[in-house]
Design a protein around this motif. Sequence first.
Motif, short mmCIF file in Angstrom:
data_model
loop_
_atom_site.label_atom_id
_atom_site.label_comp_id
_atom_site.label_asym_id
_atom_site.label_seq_id
_atom_site.Cartn_x
_atom_site.Cartn_y
_atom_site.Cartn_z
N GLN A 79 0.87 -1.16 0.00
CA GLN A 79 0.00 0.00 0.00
C GLN A 79 0.91 1.22 0.00
O GLN A 79 1.72 1.41 0.90
N LEU A 80 0.80 2.04 -1.05
CA LEU A 80 1.68 3.20 -1.23
C LEU A 80 0.88 4.47 -1.43
O LEU A 80 -0.22 4.45 -1.98
N SER A 93 -2.37 6.58 -4.80
CA SER A 93 -2.71 6.12 -3.47
C SER A 93 -3.46 4.80 -3.63
O SER A 93 -4.57 4.78 -4.17
N GLY A 94 -2.84 3.72 -3.19
CA GLY A 94 -3.48 2.41 -3.33
C GLY A 94 -2.47 1.29 -3.21
O GLY A 94 -1.37 1.47 -2.71
N TRP A 95 -2.87 0.13 -3.70
CA TRP A 95 -2.05 -1.08 -3.62
C TRP A 95 -1.36 -1.32 -4.95
O TRP A 95 -1.97 -1.23 -6.01
N LEU A 103 -1.07 -3.17 -13.48
CA LEU A 103 -2.46 -3.28 -13.03
C LEU A 103 -2.89 -2.06 -12.23
O LEU A 103 -4.00 -1.56 -12.37
N SER A 104 -2.01 -1.58 -11.39
CA SER A 104 -2.27 -0.40 -10.57
C SER A 104 -0.97 0.38 -10.51
O SER A 104 -0.12 0.14 -9.65
N ALA A 105 -0.78 1.29 -11.45
CA ALA A 105 0.52 1.92 -11.64
C ALA A 105 0.50 3.42 -11.37
O ALA A 105 -0.54 4.07 -11.47
#
Length: 120
Positions: A79-80, A93-95, A103-105
């Motif tokens: 989690q950043l 803000s997220g994983w 996927l979540s960059a």
Amino acid sequence: MIRAAFAGLVAIGLCAQPLAAQEVARAGGALLRGLDKVSGKTTDLPLQVGQVARYGRLEVRLGECRYPAGDPSSDAYAQLTISDLAQNVTLFSGWMIASSPALSALDDARYDVWVISCQS
């Protein structure tokens, strides 16, 4: 009906268990890697949970790092919160998941940051 069919497939092992059903462990820190797209230089960012690192104009904060309990060397997810200090705005803000960084960059023209692994 679909839920019952899926449960049957999971029970006989034809379908993987959902991620939520897997046991996870928490690590005390994470190893992140940053890329400066202009210079092409990569930088490793070892962080402890709650710690903040400065990377160029970015501030990277590690909230948590988790990994599958049965296989510590496998996939890590962290989690950043990543902020742009020059513009005073949160860019991410997220994983982030180590095996699927796209996927979540982070969406930034100059920098990329991604998770390598959880660390003790």
